[in-house]
Design a protein around this motif. Sequence first.
Motif, mmCIF file in Angstrom:
data_model
loop_
_atom_site.group_PDB
_atom_site.id
_atom_site.type_symbol
_atom_site.label_atom_id
_atom_site.label_comp_id
_atom_site.label_asym_id
_atom_site.label_seq_id
_atom_site.Cartn_x
_atom_site.Cartn_y
_atom_site.Cartn_z
ATOM 1 N N SER A 1 35.737 -10.809 -26.817
ATOM 2 C CA SER A 1 36.583 -10.414 -25.643
ATOM 3 C C SER A 1 35.729 -10.059 -24.317
ATOM 4 O O SER A 1 36.494 -9.733 -23.273
ATOM 5 C CB SER A 1 37.444 -9.081 -26.220
ATOM 6 O OG SER A 1 36.741 -8.080 -26.183
ATOM 7 N N ILE A 2 34.712 -10.231 -24.292
ATOM 8 C CA ILE A 2 33.928 -9.902 -23.122
ATOM 9 C C ILE A 2 33.054 -11.078 -22.610
ATOM 10 O O ILE A 2 33.135 -11.648 -21.657
ATOM 11 C CB ILE A 2 32.713 -8.892 -23.322
ATOM 12 C CG1 ILE A 2 33.477 -7.416 -23.824
ATOM 13 C CG2 ILE A 2 31.802 -8.586 -22.340
ATOM 14 C CD1 ILE A 2 32.380 -6.161 -24.101
ATOM 15 N N LEU A 3 32.169 -11.667 -23.632
ATOM 16 C CA LEU A 3 31.391 -12.841 -23.222
ATOM 17 C C LEU A 3 30.675 -13.022 -21.861
ATOM 18 O O LEU A 3 30.345 -11.943 -21.616
ATOM 19 C CB LEU A 3 32.313 -14.122 -23.525
ATOM 20 C CG LEU A 3 32.757 -14.490 -24.901
ATOM 21 C CD1 LEU A 3 33.427 -15.675 -25.073
ATOM 22 C CD2 LEU A 3 31.496 -14.512 -25.943
ATOM 23 N N CYS A 4 31.003 -13.984 -20.849
ATOM 24 C CA CYS A 4 30.551 -13.790 -19.599
ATOM 25 C C CYS A 4 31.898 -13.538 -18.610
ATOM 26 O O CYS A 4 31.825 -13.919 -17.445
ATOM 27 C CB CYS A 4 29.798 -14.920 -19.354
ATOM 28 S SG CYS A 4 28.408 -14.724 -18.096
ATOM 29 N N TYR A 5 33.135 -13.018 -18.922
ATOM 30 C CA TYR A 5 34.219 -13.180 -18.312
ATOM 31 C C TYR A 5 33.875 -11.984 -17.265
ATOM 32 O O TYR A 5 34.780 -11.953 -16.098
ATOM 33 C CB TYR A 5 35.518 -12.436 -19.016
ATOM 34 C CG TYR A 5 35.708 -13.329 -20.317
ATOM 35 C CD1 TYR A 5 36.155 -14.614 -19.870
ATOM 36 C CD2 TYR A 5 35.929 -12.907 -21.480
ATOM 37 C CE1 TYR A 5 36.522 -15.491 -20.753
ATOM 38 C CE2 TYR A 5 36.700 -13.707 -22.299
ATOM 39 C CZ TYR A 5 36.811 -15.061 -22.238
ATOM 40 O OH TYR A 5 37.356 -15.854 -22.991
ATOM 41 N N ASN A 6 32.832 -11.250 -17.347
ATOM 42 C CA ASN A 6 32.625 -10.334 -15.923
ATOM 43 C C ASN A 6 31.681 -10.938 -14.985
ATOM 44 O O ASN A 6 31.030 -10.388 -14.190
ATOM 45 C CB ASN A 6 32.222 -8.966 -16.213
ATOM 46 C CG ASN A 6 33.297 -8.277 -17.004
ATOM 47 O OD1 ASN A 6 34.533 -8.359 -16.576
ATOM 48 N ND2 ASN A 6 33.229 -7.761 -18.397
ATOM 49 N N CYS A 7 31.220 -12.360 -15.459
ATOM 50 C CA CYS A 7 29.995 -12.896 -14.685
ATOM 51 C C CYS A 7 30.331 -13.384 -13.274
ATOM 52 O O CYS A 7 31.520 -14.052 -13.333
ATOM 53 C CB CYS A 7 29.173 -13.852 -15.504
ATOM 54 S SG CYS A 7 28.452 -13.353 -16.880
ATOM 55 N N GLN A 8 29.455 -13.481 -12.244
ATOM 56 C CA GLN A 8 29.703 -14.220 -11.016
ATOM 57 C C GLN A 8 30.111 -15.740 -11.482
ATOM 58 O O GLN A 8 30.802 -16.620 -10.744
ATOM 59 C CB GLN A 8 28.562 -14.001 -10.259
ATOM 60 C CG GLN A 8 28.179 -12.585 -9.665
ATOM 61 C CD GLN A 8 29.277 -12.104 -8.963
ATOM 62 O OE1 GLN A 8 30.424 -11.404 -9.564
ATOM 63 N NE2 GLN A 8 29.491 -12.388 -7.411
ATOM 64 N N SER A 9 29.260 -16.353 -12.400
ATOM 65 C CA SER A 9 29.375 -17.683 -12.955
ATOM 66 C C SER A 9 30.750 -18.030 -13.059
ATOM 67 O O SER A 9 31.258 -19.102 -13.284
ATOM 68 C CB SER A 9 28.402 -17.718 -13.814
ATOM 69 O OG SER A 9 28.571 -17.242 -14.964
#
Length: 268
Positions: free
Chosen positions: A209-217
Motif C-alpha cells: 500500500s506504500i511502494l513508491c506512491y509518495n515518490c516524485q517519480s
Amino acid sequence: MVRLSNNLVGILNILTFLLSIPILAGGIWLSRQANTECERFLEKPVIALGVFLMVVSLAGIIGACCRVSWLLWFYLLVMFLLIVLLFCFTIFAFVVTNKGAGEVVSERGYKEYRLGDYSNWLQKRVNSQKNWNRIKSCLQDSKVCRSLIDDGSNTPAETFYKEHLSALQSGCCKPLDDCNFTYVTPTNWTKTAKGSTNPDCVAWDSDPSILCYNCQSCKAGLLDNIKSDWKKVAVLNFIFLVFLIVVYSIGCCAFRNNREDNAWKRYP
Ligand SMILES: *[C@@H]1O[C@H](CO)[C@@H](O)[C@H](O)[C@H]1NC(C)=O
C-alpha cells in the motif's frame, strides 16, 4: 412552412436529454456505492454533468418546439459559452502537456520519469497534498502495480530489468535505479545503506500500500500518462467542437424562426 431547424434542434435535444438520464442515474449509483476516496472523487462531476445536460436539453426542446424565444436564447448562450470554453481548454491543455518525457536508463528496458521535466502548472496540481491523496487512493485501488506480480512474482532480476514498463509502473511501483536497492520481486526491494540521497529512495517501502506512491517519480509517471492520453482527448474534443458548432448554427436558425413567427403574430 416546415421549420426544419426547430425540429432538428428538438430531436438533437431529445437525444441529449435521453443521454442525461443514464449519466445522472450512474452518478447517483456511484454515490451510493462509493466506499473508496477514488470512487467518491468521480461522483460529483458525473452528477453535475447529468444535471447540466438535462437542464440545457430541456431548454432546447421547449425553446425550439414550443417557440419560447427566451428559453432558446438561454440555450444558445449556454452553447456559445460551451464552445468558447472547450476551445480554450483544448489550447490550454495542449500548452500544458507539451513539455516532459521519460528518460532512458542505461541497460534497462523501462524509462524513468522526473517531475521537474513537466510543466510548472501540472507540477503544482500533483504537488497539492489534497489532490495527490485522491490520485494515490485511485492508484492503490487499481491493478497498476499488482499486475507486475500477477505471474507469481518470481520474475528474475535480469528479466525484470529488460521489461518495458508503463510510466505509472516505472514511477510508482519500483524504486529509482539510482537508489541501488536489491531486487527481490518487481514490487519488493531491500533498502541498502549506500543508496543515493534522493528523497524518493527514502519514500520507498515494500509494503504494497506504500511502494513508491509518495515518490516524485510517481507524480511524474502520472503526468506522462496524462500527456499521452491528452493526444487522444484532443482528437475527441475537436470532433465534439465541430458537432457543437453545427448544433449551435442550427439553433441560431431556430431562434431566428421563433422571432419571425412572433413578429408575424404581432403584425398580421
Ligand atoms: C519482501 O521480501 C522479503 C525477503 O524475501 C520478505 O521477507 C518480505 O516479507 C517481502 N515483503 C513483502 C511486502 O512482500
